[in-house]
Design a protein around this motif. Structure first.
Motif, PDB file in Angstrom:
ATOM      1  N   TYR A   1      -0.378   2.485  -8.563  1.00  0.00           N
ATOM      2  CA  TYR A   1       0.153   1.199  -9.022  1.00  0.00           C
ATOM      3  C   TYR A   1       0.373   1.189 -10.534  1.00  0.00           C
ATOM      4  O   TYR A   1       1.228   0.474 -11.034  1.00  0.00           O
TER       5      TYR A   1
ATOM      6  N   ASN B   1      -3.096  -8.964   4.450  1.00  0.00           N
ATOM      7  CA  ASN B   1      -2.456  -9.429   5.681  1.00  0.00           C
ATOM      8  C   ASN B   1      -3.253  -8.948   6.893  1.00  0.00           C
ATOM      9  O   ASN B   1      -4.052  -8.012   6.798  1.00  0.00           O
TER      10      ASN B   1
ATOM     11  N   TRP C   1      -8.710   8.222  -2.472  1.00  0.00           N
ATOM     12  CA  TRP C   1      -8.539   6.792  -2.754  1.00  0.00           C
ATOM     13  C   TRP C   1      -8.431   6.497  -4.253  1.00  0.00           C
ATOM     14  O   TRP C   1      -7.716   5.584  -4.671  1.00  0.00           O
TER      15      TRP C   1
ATOM     16  N   VAL D   1      -1.869  -5.853   0.824  1.00  0.00           N
ATOM     17  CA  VAL D   1      -2.691  -4.840   1.511  1.00  0.00           C
ATOM     18  C   VAL D   1      -3.048  -5.313   2.911  1.00  0.00           C
ATOM     19  O   VAL D   1      -3.095  -6.515   3.162  1.00  0.00           O
TER      20      VAL D   1
ATOM     21  N   ASP E   1      -7.835  -3.982   6.355  1.00  0.00           N
ATOM     22  CA  ASP E   1      -8.736  -2.830   6.439  1.00  0.00           C
ATOM     23  C   ASP E   1      -8.894  -2.108   5.111  1.00  0.00           C
ATOM     24  O   ASP E   1      -9.817  -1.312   4.945  1.00  0.00           O
TER      25      ASP E   1
ATOM     26  N   LEU F   1      -5.071   4.693  -5.498  1.00  0.00           N
ATOM     27  CA  LEU F   1      -5.041   3.378  -6.159  1.00  0.00           C
ATOM     28  C   LEU F   1      -4.304   3.450  -7.495  1.00  0.00           C
ATOM     29  O   LEU F   1      -3.609   2.514  -7.887  1.00  0.00           O
TER      30      LEU F   1
ATOM     31  N   PRO G   1       0.865  -1.179   0.000  1.00  0.00           N
ATOM     32  CA  PRO G   1       0.000   0.000   0.000  1.00  0.00           C
ATOM     33  C   PRO G   1       0.904   1.232   0.000  1.00  0.00           C
ATOM     34  O   PRO G   1       2.046   1.161   0.459  1.00  0.00           O
TER      35      PRO G   1
HETATM   36  N1  MSP Z   1      -3.010   5.317   2.114  1.00  0.00           N
HETATM   37  C1  MSP Z   1      -3.823   4.182   2.323  1.00  0.00           C
HETATM   38  C2  MSP Z   1      -3.454   3.075   1.354  1.00  0.00           C
HETATM   39  C3  MSP Z   1      -3.573   3.424  -0.083  1.00  0.00           C
HETATM   40  S1  MSP Z   1      -3.066   2.122  -1.104  1.00  0.00           S
HETATM   41  C4  MSP Z   1      -3.522   2.578  -2.658  1.00  0.00           C
HETATM   42  C5  MSP Z   1      -3.666   3.695   3.751  1.00  0.00           C
HETATM   43  N2  MSP Z   1      -2.567   4.076   4.388  1.00  0.00           N
HETATM   44  S2  MSP Z   1      -2.205   3.681   5.882  1.00  0.00           S
HETATM   45  O1  MSP Z   1      -0.927   4.267   6.115  1.00  0.00           O
HETATM   46  O2  MSP Z   1      -3.253   4.063   6.764  1.00  0.00           O
HETATM   47  O3  MSP Z   1      -2.137   2.161   5.972  1.00  0.00           O
HETATM   48  C6  MSP Z   1      -1.329   1.487   5.104  1.00  0.00           C
HETATM   49  C7  MSP Z   1      -1.254   0.017   5.422  1.00  0.00           C
HETATM   50  O4  MSP Z   1      -0.740  -0.171   6.724  1.00  0.00           O
HETATM   51  C8  MSP Z   1      -2.600  -0.692   5.379  1.00  0.00           C
HETATM   52  O5  MSP Z   1      -2.431  -1.865   4.612  1.00  0.00           O
HETATM   53  C9  MSP Z   1      -2.855  -1.044   6.797  1.00  0.00           C
HETATM   54  O6  MSP Z   1      -3.526  -2.258   6.909  1.00  0.00           O
HETATM   55  C10 MSP Z   1      -1.444  -1.194   7.301  1.00  0.00           C
HETATM   56  N3  MSP Z   1      -1.424  -1.141   8.743  1.00  0.00           N
HETATM   57  C11 MSP Z   1      -1.671  -0.086   9.551  1.00  0.00           C
HETATM   58  N4  MSP Z   1      -1.646  -0.531  10.841  1.00  0.00           N
HETATM   59  C12 MSP Z   1      -1.401  -1.854  10.852  1.00  0.00           C
HETATM   60  C13 MSP Z   1      -1.183  -2.814  11.841  1.00  0.00           C
HETATM   61  N5  MSP Z   1      -1.286  -2.532  13.102  1.00  0.00           N
HETATM   62  N6  MSP Z   1      -0.835  -4.060  11.450  1.00  0.00           N
HETATM   63  C14 MSP Z   1      -0.635  -4.400  10.130  1.00  0.00           C
HETATM   64  N7  MSP Z   1      -0.830  -3.515   9.177  1.00  0.00           N
HETATM   65  C15 MSP Z   1      -1.318  -2.289   9.499  1.00  0.00           C
HETATM   66  O7  MSP Z   1      -4.526   2.975   4.222  1.00  0.00           O
END
Ligand code: MSP
Length: 545
Positions: free
Chosen positions: A247, A301, A240, A271, A274, A244, A19
């Motif tokens: 990629y 995951n 979003w 990804v 969530d 997306l 991501p």
């Molecule tokens: N910016 C979006 C993703 C856009 S992809 C086209 C986003 N960013 S995020 O920084 O909030 O999260 C990115 C990733 O980190 C997500 O896959 C999210 O599941 C992962 N994680 C954030 N906290 C996490 C945990 N505690 N454990 C595992 N992964 C986690 O969403």
């Protein structure tokens, strides 16, 4: 075996993405988890001799980033620059992430193509103007349905993921006709059973789509930190949709057709669970609308948990990736989370579990094996690896197990993304080799192998036996270094150096997975040296988490 020697030039790259992370804060263990997994997966495929492309990056638009920057008294751009350069990129370097590119959604190479993509959908009649009112979670950057909200204090309603109050938003926006894609998506999932992994994630998505999709609001007009809608600059594109598209834009969509051709579609989008629906529903629908090929797999995951809650900025118990690497080392860090948590499931971290696994598996099983073998080759053969002589059933058992291990690890890590299973298979092999040494007792054989007087038949036989045992152990280590290199590159390099392998069979990174199981690659006569310990004994942790 040159690195590029067996790469098929012009063939499509095996393309893996993480991501793109929101840069409202510094990276934490949860972010690093996915990025390390992608790194291991792509290193593994490189060692299969495939052409590979590994992409990560940052998601820099939207309200969440804008608000964070405002709260810190800087512009969003300044905020993003500081975090990307000061926190995100340095962490990936520190963790030895070998990404081929790093995309930032504020880069022109991205924004220009996002505008083209959206314009194209507009021209095709896939986008229309409409209104929407509903609860919005700025942390998810997503409208929520009323049914999924949790009760907060008084009248307050909370996001089910962030447990924070949602905002009521009413907007005149542009909408993408997502509702029309339900049947096509269901048909696609049906025809491509491996598209969403694991099975539980697939079921969740299928059920969601079966309930019927709503059109998706793809623009915002209440703030301006985003990519402008090309035909209406009072609107910015929903973060979003913008995100997306990274990629595709990062691999030349709309700008470098040759590169795009050789890279797209992605083989695996990694990804967190969530953000599964964005990737398994919205993204394929966007690609269908634009006539582009769909990715091979969306692998979700689980979450790293702290005290039963998703680890997040506000819920970290203060542990940073760097705190763990300082204590355990970078390689052990890369290994631990993939080893200890089944990919796709949630898992929790504890200092105790990490320390226990480090000591038993890395230091005792793997590290000690490496140092014992090097010490014995040093002591009995002055560091020159002897040739393996007549192999008996015990050696045959090691060889057979090695071929099975290579097959199993390749299937699990390279195909199924079952990192824990693949690593377990490799460590079972290490245990087997330790058991082999314990049974063969080379230190006892050595007692009769080097008589103080004349050579006897017995001493000659003992020496041949000792040579075979030590060759078998060293050759097993050679294979182990190849198999663990994707996971623990620095330690495996040390092992490679200690085995004296490079001058004879080339750099470790260029060793092919398939050849790991070909017995006899390490030639007799190489110089084996006992280097520093691969996994030194741990210091007492300063603080218990
Ligand atoms: N910016 C979006 C993703 C856009 S992809 C086209 C986003 N960013 S995020 O920084 O909030 O999260 C990115 C990733 O980190 C997500 O896959 C999210 O599941 C992962 N994680 C954030 N906290 C996490 C945990 N505690 N454990 C595992 N992964 C986690 O969403």
């Amino acid at each position: 075996m040159a690195a590029n020697g067996s790469e098929k030039q012009g063939a499509k790259a095996y393309y893996v993405t993480t991501p793109i992370y929101y840069v409202n804060d510094a990276p934490h263990l949860g972010h690093a988890y996915t990025t390390v997994a992608g790194d291991v997966l792509t290193r593994w495929h490189r060692q299969r001799g495939e052409k590979v492309w590994y992409l990560t990056g940052t998601d820099e638009h939207g309200q969440k980033i804008m608000r964070t920057a405002e709260a810190n008294g800087v512009s969003p751009r300044e905020w993003c620059n500081e975090l990307v350069e000061g926190s995100w990129k340095p962490l990936w370097e520190h963790l030895e992430i070998a990404n081929d590119d790093f995309i930032r959604t504020t880069e022109d190479r991205h924004t220009a193509r996002v505008r083209e993509f959206v314009q194209d959908l507009y021209d095709k009649g896939e986008i229309y103007q409409g209104g929407y009112e509903g609860p919005y979670c700025v942390h998810c950057e997503e409208y929520k349905s009323y049914g999924e909200l949790l009760d907060g204090e008084g009248e307050e309603k909370l996001c089910p993921i962030h447990k924070k109050p949602v905002d009521m938003l009413k907007e005149e926006n542009y909408f993408f006709k997502l509702s029309e894609y339900g049947p096509k998506l269901l048909e696609f999932y049906e025809r491509n059973p491996g598209f969403i992994q694991p099975e539980s994630a697939r079921n969740e998505v299928v059920n969601f789509v079966r309930q019927g999709l709503q059109d998706l609001s793809i623009s915002r007009s209440t703030f301006d930190w985003g990519v402008k809608v090309p035909w209406d600059d009072k609107h910015v594109i929903y973060v979003w949709i913008d995100a997306l598209l990274n990629y595709a834009t990062a691999v030349g969509y709309g700008s470098d057709p040759a590169k795009f051709e050789q890279t797209w579609p992605a083989d695996v989008h990694l990804v967190g669970k969530d953000i599964l629906r964005f990737h398994a529903v919205i993204w394929p629908a966007m690609l269908m609308a634009n006539g582009l090929p769909l990715p091979g797999k969306i692998a979700a995951n689980g979450w790293l948990m702290v005290g039963g809650e998703k680890m997040s900025k506000s819920n970290l118990t203060g542990i940073k990736p760097q705190d763990l690497t300082e204590h355990f080392g970078v390689d052990a860090y890369r290994w631990y989370f993939l080893r200890a948590i089944a990919f796709g499931q949630d898992g929790s971290f504890s200092w105790e579990d990490f320390s226990a696994r480090y000591t038993s598996e890395l230091a005792n099983d793997f590290g000690n094996l490496a140092s014992r073998v090097a010490a014995m080759v040093g002591k009995y053969f002055r560091g020159t690896l002897p040739a393996g002589g007549a192999y008996g059933p015990a050696e045959q058992a090691v060889m057979d197990r090695l071929s099975e291990t290579v097959r199993e690890a390749d299937q699990k890590i390279g195909e199924e993304l079952d990192f824990a299973g693949g690593i377990a298979a490799i460590f079972d092999f290490i245990k087997l080799v330790n058991g082999y040494l314990t049974e063969q007792e080379p230190w006892k054989v050595a007692k009769t192998a080097f008589p103080s007087g004349e050579d006897t038949t017995e001493s000659r036989e003992s020496r041949a036996r000792l040579e075979t045992i030590l060759y078998t152990a060293a050759e097993s280590l050679r294979a182990t270094a190849v198999l663990l290199n994707a996971i623990m590159p620095a330690s495996c390099e040390k092992l490679w150096a200690s085995l004296g392998a490079e001058p004879e069979i080339g750099p470790l990174a260029e060793q092919r997975v398939a050849e790991a199981g070909v017995w006899g690659r390490l030639p007799a006569g190489v110089t084996v040296t006992k280097g520093e310990s691969l996994f030194p004994r741990l210091q007492e942790p300063a603080s218990e988490g």
